[in-house]
Design an enzyme around this catalytic site. Structure first.
Site, PDB file in Angstrom:
ATOM      1  N   HIS A 133       0.735  -0.948   0.241  1.00 35.38           N
ATOM      2  CA  HIS A 133       0.002  -0.209   0.360  1.00 35.38           C
ATOM      3  C   HIS A 133       0.689   1.588  -0.302  1.00 35.38           C
ATOM      4  O   HIS A 133       1.692   1.096   0.701  1.00 35.38           O
ATOM      5  CB  HIS A 133      -0.918  -0.402   1.181  1.00 35.38           C
ATOM      6  CG  HIS A 133      -1.419   1.116   1.490  1.00 35.38           C
ATOM      7  ND1 HIS A 133      -3.264   1.095   0.745  1.00 35.38           N
ATOM      8  CD2 HIS A 133      -1.794   2.530   2.042  1.00 35.38           C
ATOM      9  CE1 HIS A 133      -3.634   2.076   1.189  1.00 35.38           C
ATOM     10  NE2 HIS A 133      -2.540   2.565   1.952  1.00 35.38           N
TER      11      HIS A 133
ATOM     12  N   ASP B  90      -1.592  -9.806  -0.892  1.00 35.94           N
ATOM     13  CA  ASP B  90      -0.608  -9.576  -1.572  1.00 35.94           C
ATOM     14  C   ASP B  90      -1.547  -7.552  -2.607  1.00 35.94           C
ATOM     15  O   ASP B  90      -1.210  -7.826  -3.900  1.00 35.94           O
ATOM     16  CB  ASP B  90       0.524  -9.758  -2.150  1.00 35.94           C
ATOM     17  CG  ASP B  90       1.568  -8.801  -3.009  1.00 35.94           C
ATOM     18  OD1 ASP B  90       1.510  -7.498  -2.182  1.00 35.94           O
ATOM     19  OD2 ASP B  90       2.131  -9.111  -3.799  1.00 35.94           O
TER      20      ASP B  90
ATOM     21  N   GLU C 175       1.428  -3.415   4.038  1.00 33.60           N
ATOM     22  CA  GLU C 175       1.737  -1.498   3.978  1.00 33.60           C
ATOM     23  C   GLU C 175       2.953  -0.956   4.016  1.00 33.60           C
ATOM     24  O   GLU C 175       3.685  -2.770   4.668  1.00 33.60           O
ATOM     25  CB  GLU C 175       1.132  -0.863   4.841  1.00 33.60           C
ATOM     26  CG  GLU C 175       1.841   0.764   4.795  1.00 33.60           C
ATOM     27  CD  GLU C 175       0.554   2.060   4.958  1.00 33.60           C
ATOM     28  OE1 GLU C 175      -0.747   1.738   5.642  1.00 33.60           O
ATOM     29  OE2 GLU C 175       0.918   3.524   4.962  1.00 33.60           O
TER      30      GLU C 175
HETATM   31  O1  9MR Z   1       1.865   0.465  12.771  1.00 37.66           O
HETATM   32  C1  9MR Z   1       0.248   1.400  12.980  1.00 37.66           C
HETATM   33  C2  9MR Z   1      -0.227   0.213  13.587  1.00 37.66           C
HETATM   34  O2  9MR Z   1       0.659  -0.319  14.531  1.00 37.66           O
HETATM   35  C3  9MR Z   1      -1.071   0.719  14.302  1.00 37.66           C
HETATM   36  O3  9MR Z   1      -1.718  -0.593  14.457  1.00 37.66           O
HETATM   37  C4  9MR Z   1      -2.246   1.149  13.041  1.00 37.66           C
HETATM   38  C5  9MR Z   1      -3.464   1.582  14.491  1.00 37.66           C
HETATM   39  O4  9MR Z   1      -3.121   2.592  14.331  1.00 37.66           O
HETATM   40  O5  9MR Z   1      -1.311   1.862  12.693  1.00 37.66           O
HETATM   41  C6  9MR Z   1      -0.168   2.046  12.157  1.00 37.66           C
HETATM   42  O6  9MR Z   1       0.419   2.634  11.912  1.00 37.66           O
HETATM   43  C7  9MR Z   1       0.215   3.433  10.661  1.00 37.66           C
HETATM   44  C8  9MR Z   1       0.106   4.724  10.743  1.00 37.66           C
HETATM   45  O7  9MR Z   1      -1.213   5.278  11.693  1.00 37.66           O
HETATM   46  C9  9MR Z   1      -0.456   6.046   9.101  1.00 37.66           C
HETATM   47  N1  9MR Z   1       0.667   5.644   8.435  1.00 37.66           N
HETATM   48  C10 9MR Z   1       0.210   4.224   8.259  1.00 37.66           C
HETATM   49  C11 9MR Z   1       0.460   3.188   8.903  1.00 37.66           C
HETATM   50  C12 9MR Z   1       1.530   1.648   9.078  1.00 37.66           C
HETATM   51  O8  9MR Z   1       0.073   0.834   8.661  1.00 37.66           O
END
Ligand code: 9MR
Length: 874
Positions: free
Chosen positions: A685, A733, A742
């Site tokens: 992503h 994927d 992501e």
């Molecule tokens: O990596 C983060 C994960 O630990 C959390 O559970 C999640 C939900 O809050 O968010 C992930 O981080 C994302 C961030 O909020 C925005 N940018 C992308 C990050 C990776 O998915």
């Protein structure tokens, strides 16, 4: 969190004609109070009600995802329902919309649509099931009479089309005056059950698809119904059987639901390419035996960062196929990060926060996550000063614009982010001076694809937080010691910022980031900042040696508690960063031996988990977390640190087995690193690596890690395909699966750290320790300088003829005038060579030399690591 993976603005063009034409197609049923509907076909409606549910999260029990809204409203789910204040003064119904995408409709199937709704004051609402693009043909248009008491409503309709991605929308605009709308229990039942998604997992023999080290462990997993041992054969590229044996039945693996056997072919040590492993009539994907791939991954996993940079053009000659204009430098349509205001009411100033790395596939920049990422890159470099097996990081290896400036490229890359973190600190004279803003990002989530320089959203600084402030304190303290030999002014700037941040965090210990602050960017909320305090104090202590930080570390509950849980460490759990650095970076903390021992205890736990796991994973919680791959890798960091501390082979072999999982020895038979392995993630992503959506854009660069299986499947793409998945199968994927697929700066950082560790093992031969002992005594230390005497003893049984001794200073110390040896220095690393008369060291004999050093701010501890002629002394 609101994260539409598409642009909501498309829905604004709903035409009245389409709505009218479509409304003839539905037949509403009266089922509940307050409905304006009448029943025409109860029998069909009952059948539909028994059909599968097509709406995801219609009860708002798991937040508001995947519902989206127009920019003129915000969601409030605090009361267990989804509510929104609808502004007055809009003209068309579609001027305010709440919606959900990707709802499959099957032609001629009848659907039952239901909802609870309320409005204050009373209003006529509009609920539609429609085509998501122009002409927005509606298959259901319902007009519930809403009121303050709330009611449930039910309708049925028959779909005239097969459509994989219909929309449910609530059109709420057109009122001259503001009102409040609440929604709950949205349901669309009927149609066919969603197609059962079967991932293509290829042959049932699962291997590391990249490479095993010739002298390292080699393990594989076979998925089979057999309950007794199966014969296996290892074949070379020519198809000759070069080794064979029997598998070990391991029973049913909980993380995959599969009955599996493991295969150990570690006794085969010949390097080569194109090996395969055969068992139970299946032949694995091919793999190498050799170390070369890890030397490449060591570089590629770091080269990932340059094209994540914000505020600078990515040069195509440095990254062919990845060149793009600078993002967020204020060139329209960007609003730029050079002059960013706070969210309304948060502050009265603007900051220049240009630069840094984009966090992930979005355009946000977050201090807490930037913190662990830059810390892990700095630690990868710092390890080269303190670990016996670590090979140097040098200038000119990563093809970054700074290559050739005399500074190791890994430090140049880390500095790009550290400079950004420094910019996030509140200036003197302002409220909360010294604290760091938690994050800066777009006002609303944007869709995919969207190159950084094309993002037109408003950028905003969010409130300060204690966690962000302590991330800044920790990384700035670490930067202060590591950059000192290269740029004393930058080091000093970092130390000043770290001290200020520490003081500000102490004064504001509970400024917690809000879990609700997730519009347009991730919340990165964290309710417990004891670990951030501990990490910051540890780094400040290591760098300065000062009493205040020593006292804080020793008194912290995080210093002695068991922090080696099964889920490992990440951006929100950072005590481990402090503990590992206290154990592996030279310092004079009382009780340091116990600190080192505690890291070994952590490694023992992860090794035990790995040994018990038929896929050889050092991670085995009952459900997998968001970004599980980074947790697997961070648990490997603990084992690697234990190896660096003890030299005990089993911890190193644990790391070598852990990487097998990441590179293909898993239930999906899938490598999670782009460009590595026959079947590897490549649709992560990302708004700019959106090749899956726009073929003119690239896939992520080789060396990019995917987040990996996430049992909670928090995005609609995963929810559509992976319902009920066993942990290892909760991954797809697909670019739309932001909760499993992501890419992020804090996931590539442990990949880079571990890749370097594995590459440093060469062909896997464990080097015997050097036959030497070193005594290093700093006899005098004053403001500007120090005097040190070093004695090297030959503890072996052979004469050493010509010696070179190396060690590294903690920070900016410089070796000056010397006696009895020739000294030279590069960065923090000192090389002492024998003179003509003292070249020979007989068994048991010692040689003593000394030097005057130029002092640098901070601690000047005795180094932990001395290498004599390339081998670490005991
Ligand atoms: O990596 C983060 C994960 O630990 C959390 O559970 C999640 C939900 O809050 O968010 C992930 O981080 C994302 C961030 O909020 C925005 N940018 C992308 C990050 C990776 O998915």
């Amino acid at each position: 969190m609101i994260r539409p993976s598409r642009r909501w603005t498309g829905s604004l063009a709903v035409t009245a004609a389409a709505t009218l034409a479509a409304s003839a197609l539905y037949a509403p049923t009266a089922r509940a109070s307050g409905t304006d509907a009448t029943s025409t076909d109860a029998g069909r409606s009952i059948a539909a009600e028994e059909g599968p549910e097509q709406i995801v999260n219609g009860t708002f029990d798991t937040g508001s995802d995947p519902w989206w809204h127009t920019a003129n409203i915000a969601f409030d789910i605090s009361g267990g329902r989804l509510c929104a204040d609808i502004p007055g003064g809009t003209v068309n119904p579609w001027d305010v919309i709440i919606g959900q995408d990707n709802i499959p409709l099957v032609k001629d199937e009848t659907y039952a649509f239901g909802m609870y709704g309320s409005s204050d004051p009373a209003k006529v609402g509009r609920a539609m099931v429609q085509l998501p693009v122009d002409p927005y043909t509606a298959y259901l248009t319902a007009n519930p009479q809403l009121g303050p008491d709330g009611a449930t409503y039910a309708y049925t309709f028959t779909s005239p089309v097969d459509l994989p991605n219909a929309q449910v929308v609530f059109q709420l605009g057109g009122s001259a005056t503001p009102w409040r709308f609440c929604l709950d229990d949205v349901s669309l039942k009927g149609g066919a059950d969603p197609e059962v998604y079967e991932p293509d997992t290829g042959p049932r023999v699962r291997v590391n698809q990249v490479a095993y080290l010739p002298k390292g462990p080699k393990n594989a997993t076979v998925v089979t119904d057999a309950t007794t041992a199966l014969p296996w054969q290892l074949k070379n590229a020519g198809g000759d059987v070069v080794a064979s044996g029997n598998s070990t039945p391991r029973g049913v693996d909980e993380s995959s639901g599969q009955n599996v056997h493991s295969i150990d072919f570690g006794s085969y040590t010949t390097a080569g390419t194109g090996y395969t492993l055969t068992a139970d009539g299946e032949t694995s994907r091919p793999f190498d035996i050799g170390g070369g791939a890890y030397a490449a991954l060591r570089t590629d996993s770091l080269k990932f960062y340059y094209p994540q940079r914000s505020g600078i053009a990515i040069l195509d000659n440095l990254r062919p196929g990845y060149g793009r204009p600078a993002g967020h430098v204020g060139v329209p349509p960007n609003q730029g990060d050079t002059n960013v205001p706070c969210q309304p009411g948060v502050c009265d100033y603007t900051l220049d926060v240009a630069g840094g790395w984009y966090d992930a596939g979005d355009h946000g920049k977050y201090v807490v996550n930037g913190g662990i990422s830059v810390a892990q890159l700095m630690s990868e470099f710092e390890r080269t000063k303190n670990a016996a097996t670590a090979k140097p990081h040098t200038d000119g290896t990563l093809e970054v614009p700074e290559s050739g400036n005399g500074v190791p490229d890994i430090l140049d890359e880390a500095r790009w982010e550290q400079e950004f973190l420094l910019k996030m600190q509140v200036p003197d004279g302002k409220p909360f001076a010294g604290m760091a803003h938690h994050k800066i990002h777009d006002q609303n989530w944007t869709g995919l694809p969207l190159l950084p320089h094309l993002d037109a959203q408003k950028r905003e600084l969010h409130p300060v937080s204690t966690a962000a402030t302590l991330n800044l304190a920790a990384t700035a303290a670490q930067a202060a010691r590591l950059y000192a030999p290269y740029d004393a002014a930058f080091a000093a700037r970092n130390l000043t910022a770290a001290r200020k941040a520490w003081a500000a965090a102490k004064a504001n210990p509970d400024k917690l980031a809000s879990p609700a602050d997730g519009t347009g960017g991730g919340a990165y909320d964290d309710a417990d900042v004891r670990d951030e305090f501990y990490w910051a104090a540890a780094e400040l202590y290591i760098t300065t040696g000062e009493q205040e930080f020593k006292d804080y570390v020793l008194a912290s509950p995080m210093h002695t508690s068991d922090i080696w849980g099964p889920r490992g460490f990440d951006w929100g759990h950072v005590a481990q960063l402090g503990r590992i650095d206290l154990a592996t970076v030279p310092n004079a903390l009382p009780g340091r031996d116990q600190v080192r021992q505690s890291v070994v205890e952590g490694a023992e736990k992860y090794l035990a988990t790995l040994t018990a796991h038929p896929y050889g994973m050092p991670y085995n919680p009952p459900t997998y977390d968001w970004g599980s791959n980074n947790l697997v890798l961070n648990n490997m960091v603990v084992m690697a640190a234990a190896y660096d501390i003890t030299g005990t082979r089993k911890y190193r072999d644990g790391v070598l087995q852990g990487i097998d999982y990441i590179l293909g020895r898993n239930a999906l038979n899938h490598s999670y690193v782009t460009g590595y392995g026959e079947v590897a993630s490549h649709n992560q992503h990302s708004r700019w690596y959106s090749h899956q959506l726009d073929p003119s854009l690239p896939n992520p660069p080789k060396g990019t890690l995917a987040g990996g299986p996430n049992s909670s499947i928090q995005d609609p793409a995963a929810q559509e395909k992976l319902q009920g998945c066993k942990p290892q199968f909760c991954y797809i994927d697909d670019i739309n699966s932001w909760s499993t697929n992501e890419l992020t700066i804090n996931w590539n950082s442990p990949l880079a750290w571990i890749s370097a560790f594995v590459a440093d093992q060469g062909d896997g031969t464990v080097k015997a320790p050097g036959k030497c002992r070193v005594t290093y005594s700093t006899h005098a230390q004053w403001r500007e300088g120090f005097t040190t005497q070093v004695t090297v003893k030959n503890t072996g049984s052979a004469t050493i003829d010509g010696w070179t001794l190396k060690w590294a200073f903690l920070g900016g110390q410089q070796a000056g005038q010397s006696w009895n040896a020739n000294l030279s220095q590069s960065g923090a690393t000192v090389t002492a060579k024998n003179l003509g008369w003292n070249a020979k060291l007989k068994p048991g004999q010692s040689v003593t030399f000394g030097f005057n050093g130029k002092a640098a701010p901070g601690a000047n501890p005795t180094p932990d690591l001395f290498t004599l002629n390339g081998a670490a002394c005991a």
